[in-house]
Scaffold this motif. Sequence first.
Motif, PDB file in Angstrom:
ATOM      1  N   ALA A   1       0.830  -1.203   0.000  1.00  0.00           N
ATOM      2  CA  ALA A   1       0.000   0.000   0.000  1.00  0.00           C
ATOM      3  C   ALA A   1       0.865   1.254   0.000  1.00  0.00           C
ATOM      4  CB  ALA A   1      -0.934  -0.011   1.214  1.00  0.00           C
ATOM      5  N   PHE A   2       1.928   1.250   0.793  1.00  0.00           N
ATOM      6  CA  PHE A   2       2.813   2.410   0.865  1.00  0.00           C
ATOM      7  C   PHE A   2       3.453   2.676  -0.494  1.00  0.00           C
ATOM      8  CE2 PHE A   2       6.413   5.000   1.954  1.00  0.00           C
ATOM      9  CZ  PHE A   2       6.003   5.737   3.060  1.00  0.00           C
ATOM     10  N   ILE A   3       3.898   1.630  -1.151  1.00  0.00           N
ATOM     11  CA  ILE A   3       4.519   1.765  -2.470  1.00  0.00           C
ATOM     12  C   ILE A   3       3.519   2.306  -3.487  1.00  0.00           C
ATOM     13  CG2 ILE A   3       5.426   0.404  -4.401  1.00  0.00           C
ATOM     14  CD1 ILE A   3       6.719  -1.387  -2.184  1.00  0.00           C
ATOM     15  N   GLY A   4       2.294   1.770  -3.438  1.00  0.00           N
ATOM     16  CA  GLY A   4       1.278   2.225  -4.379  1.00  0.00           C
ATOM     17  C   GLY A   4       0.931   3.688  -4.216  1.00  0.00           C
ATOM     18  N   MET A   5       0.934   4.165  -2.978  1.00  0.00           N
ATOM     19  CA  MET A   5       0.520   5.550  -2.713  1.00  0.00           C
ATOM     20  C   MET A   5       1.657   6.556  -2.825  1.00  0.00           C
ATOM     21  SD  MET A   5      -2.275   5.339   0.336  1.00  0.00           S
ATOM     22  CE  MET A   5      -3.083   3.787   0.726  1.00  0.00           C
TER      23      MET A   5
ATOM     24  N   VAL B   1      -2.616  -2.345  -6.631  1.00  0.00           N
ATOM     25  CA  VAL B   1      -2.165  -2.853  -5.335  1.00  0.00           C
ATOM     26  C   VAL B   1      -3.150  -3.896  -4.830  1.00  0.00           C
ATOM     27  CG1 VAL B   1      -1.738  -2.281  -2.904  1.00  0.00           C
ATOM     28  CG2 VAL B   1      -0.977  -0.708  -4.709  1.00  0.00           C
ATOM     29  N   ILE B   2      -2.619  -5.028  -4.376  1.00  0.00           N
ATOM     30  CA  ILE B   2      -3.418  -6.028  -3.687  1.00  0.00           C
ATOM     31  C   ILE B   2      -2.891  -6.118  -2.261  1.00  0.00           C
ATOM     32  CG2 ILE B   2      -4.151  -8.441  -3.553  1.00  0.00           C
ATOM     33  CD1 ILE B   2      -2.852  -7.261  -6.846  1.00  0.00           C
ATOM     34  N   ASN B   3      -3.708  -5.718  -1.308  1.00  0.00           N
ATOM     35  CA  ASN B   3      -3.324  -5.665   0.099  1.00  0.00           C
ATOM     36  C   ASN B   3      -4.070  -6.775   0.839  1.00  0.00           C
ATOM     37  OD1 ASN B   3      -3.156  -5.120   2.876  1.00  0.00           O
ATOM     38  ND2 ASN B   3      -3.153  -2.909   2.596  1.00  0.00           N
ATOM     39  N   ILE B   4      -3.324  -7.780   1.285  1.00  0.00           N
ATOM     40  CA  ILE B   4      -3.920  -8.885   2.031  1.00  0.00           C
ATOM     41  C   ILE B   4      -3.662  -8.676   3.514  1.00  0.00           C
ATOM     42  CG2 ILE B   4      -4.062 -11.390   2.321  1.00  0.00           C
ATOM     43  CD1 ILE B   4      -2.994 -11.732  -0.493  1.00  0.00           C
ATOM     44  N   ASP B   5      -4.641  -8.113   4.198  1.00  0.00           N
ATOM     45  CA  ASP B   5      -4.615  -7.938   5.650  1.00  0.00           C
ATOM     46  C   ASP B   5      -3.416  -7.129   6.151  1.00  0.00           C
ATOM     47  OD1 ASP B   5      -6.874  -8.697   7.053  1.00  0.00           O
ATOM     48  OD2 ASP B   5      -5.823 -10.217   8.236  1.00  0.00           O
ATOM     49  N   GLY B   6      -3.078  -6.076   5.417  1.00  0.00           N
ATOM     50  CA  GLY B   6      -2.037  -5.170   5.871  1.00  0.00           C
ATOM     51  C   GLY B   6      -2.640  -3.850   6.326  1.00  0.00           C
ATOM     52  N   THR B   7      -2.216  -3.344   7.469  1.00  0.00           N
ATOM     53  CA  THR B   7      -2.755  -2.099   7.987  1.00  0.00           C
ATOM     54  C   THR B   7      -2.418  -0.926   7.072  1.00  0.00           C
ATOM     55  OG1 THR B   7      -2.844  -0.650   9.924  1.00  0.00           O
ATOM     56  CG2 THR B   7      -0.707  -1.608   9.385  1.00  0.00           C
TER      57      THR B   7
ATOM     58  N   ALA C   1       5.106   7.110   8.273  1.00  0.00           N
ATOM     59  CA  ALA C   1       5.263   5.734   7.792  1.00  0.00           C
ATOM     60  C   ALA C   1       3.936   5.058   7.469  1.00  0.00           C
ATOM     61  CB  ALA C   1       6.009   4.904   8.838  1.00  0.00           C
ATOM     62  N   SER C   2       2.829   5.749   7.705  1.00  0.00           N
ATOM     63  CA  SER C   2       1.500   5.178   7.470  1.00  0.00           C
ATOM     64  C   SER C   2       1.045   5.441   6.037  1.00  0.00           C
ATOM     65  CB  SER C   2       0.486   5.795   8.441  1.00  0.00           C
ATOM     66  OG  SER C   2       0.827   5.513   9.781  1.00  0.00           O
ATOM     67  N   PRO C   3       0.723   4.419   5.268  1.00  0.00           N
ATOM     68  CA  PRO C   3       0.254   4.640   3.893  1.00  0.00           C
ATOM     69  C   PRO C   3      -0.904   5.625   3.798  1.00  0.00           C
ATOM     70  CG  PRO C   3       0.660   2.313   4.254  1.00  0.00           C
ATOM     71  CD  PRO C   3       0.823   2.982   5.585  1.00  0.00           C
ATOM     72  N   LEU C   4      -1.807   5.590   4.778  1.00  0.00           N
ATOM     73  CA  LEU C   4      -2.992   6.442   4.720  1.00  0.00           C
ATOM     74  C   LEU C   4      -2.629   7.927   4.676  1.00  0.00           C
ATOM     75  CD1 LEU C   4      -6.108   6.273   4.718  1.00  0.00           C
ATOM     76  CD2 LEU C   4      -6.026   6.507   7.216  1.00  0.00           C
ATOM     77  N   SER C   5      -1.450   8.290   5.165  1.00  0.00           N
ATOM     78  CA  SER C   5      -1.020   9.683   5.132  1.00  0.00           C
ATOM     79  C   SER C   5      -0.857  10.206   3.705  1.00  0.00           C
ATOM     80  CB  SER C   5       0.303   9.844   5.892  1.00  0.00           C
ATOM     81  OG  SER C   5       0.141   9.529   7.259  1.00  0.00           O
ATOM     82  N   TYR C   6      -0.748   9.294   2.740  1.00  0.00           N
ATOM     83  CA  TYR C   6      -0.499   9.675   1.350  1.00  0.00           C
ATOM     84  C   TYR C   6      -1.685   9.351   0.443  1.00  0.00           C
ATOM     85  CZ  TYR C   6       3.991   9.595   3.601  1.00  0.00           C
ATOM     86  OH  TYR C   6       5.000   9.811   4.500  1.00  0.00           O
ATOM     87  N   ALA C   7      -2.840   9.133   1.061  1.00  0.00           N
ATOM     88  CA  ALA C   7      -4.016   8.720   0.290  1.00  0.00           C
ATOM     89  C   ALA C   7      -4.390   9.740  -0.775  1.00  0.00           C
ATOM     90  CB  ALA C   7      -5.192   8.460   1.227  1.00  0.00           C
ATOM     91  N   ASP C   8      -4.227  11.023  -0.478  1.00  0.00           N
ATOM     92  CA  ASP C   8      -4.565  12.044  -1.471  1.00  0.00           C
ATOM     93  C   ASP C   8      -3.717  11.915  -2.728  1.00  0.00           C
ATOM     94  OD1 ASP C   8      -6.549  13.140   0.071  1.00  0.00           O
ATOM     95  OD2 ASP C   8      -5.332  14.788   0.846  1.00  0.00           O
ATOM     96  N   ASN C   9      -2.563  11.296  -2.576  1.00  0.00           N
ATOM     97  CA  ASN C   9      -1.641  11.130  -3.698  1.00  0.00           C
ATOM     98  C   ASN C   9      -1.992   9.927  -4.571  1.00  0.00           C
ATOM     99  OD1 ASN C   9       1.024  11.983  -4.892  1.00  0.00           O
ATOM    100  ND2 ASN C   9       1.622   9.909  -4.315  1.00  0.00           N
ATOM    101  N   ASN C  10      -2.865   9.058  -4.079  1.00  0.00           N
ATOM    102  CA  ASN C  10      -3.096   7.781  -4.761  1.00  0.00           C
ATOM    103  C   ASN C  10      -3.989   7.899  -5.993  1.00  0.00           C
ATOM    104  OD1 ASN C  10      -2.922   4.776  -4.821  1.00  0.00           O
ATOM    105  ND2 ASN C  10      -5.135   4.995  -4.668  1.00  0.00           N
TER     106      ASN C  10
END
Length: 324
Positions: free
Chosen positions: A176-180, A203-209, A247-256
Amino acid sequence: MLTFLSCLHIPCLQAQQQHKEWLTGIKDSSYSSHSDYIKNLKHYPFIQLVPDSSIEGVAESRNLVYASLGDRKLHIDAFLPGTTRNRPNPAILIIHGGGWRSGDRSQHIALAQHLAAKGFACFTVEYRLSTEAFFPAAVYDLKAAIRWLRAGADQFHIDTGKLSVLGFSAGGELAAFIGMTGGLEKFEGTQGNPGMSSKVNAVINIDGTLSFVHPEASETKHPEKIGASAWWLGYPRTERLDLWTAASPLSYADNNTVPFLFLNSAVQRMHAGRDDFKALMDKKGVAVQIIEFPNTPHSFCLYRPWFSKVVTDVTTFLHNIYAE
């Protein structure tokens, strides 16, 4: 949704020296597919661990080197569809779990083999774990692997316009981090094929926060705990909340801008931030699909009877987004 792209600086990512005693340099073998199987067998006596077993028509090349850091070589395995097509194959980089500290790429060889049999060029990848290097070293490694795949597109007969990343648990968070963060220089690193893009197409995220700081995150509910997340980030949550946020992928959601597939177990703490992310992507018109596997352990993707559905769900999702 607040993003931290503007306030995140390289110095805060490189200053992780305070708890360097966590960098033991010793491989952590506390997690493996076998140990996970033994643990889960008590509650799910019917499960079967899917073995590493060569499949007819799938070509394998193991222990390839995709990047070097001095004498340290980073390895990757290739599982390629044997049937030659006129068009290159879509590719999947597969990232293992283990709390950023344990596990290895053998965890998903069976998944790579079965997806390759469905027509996907699959690659199981090694990356530096938290006994060796703190965040964002693993991100640098994995983006180097993506660039390596792009550079080897002709060799592996892959379509670089159909390059996805799949991860389980810690690997799902990394995927998720890489994708975003595709194209964000601060997360690119310097190893390997600098002229190539590290962006992925799905991105395929299998049970990753998606977040270490979301209200639903276990780290938020137990902020004093020193565990896998702290060991990976180099600081406890109470000392460097800014780093935990960065370090949280969600911090970059606007970039996705890339489609996401979430395959989730019944373990709710592993889904932190997922629903917020989907709501934001729905507003942006970016495809997000969520498939839940009820009454399953965190590592459901490793086991029959759920393994076949995982393969089918990934295959269907990628065929749909790459449909011409």
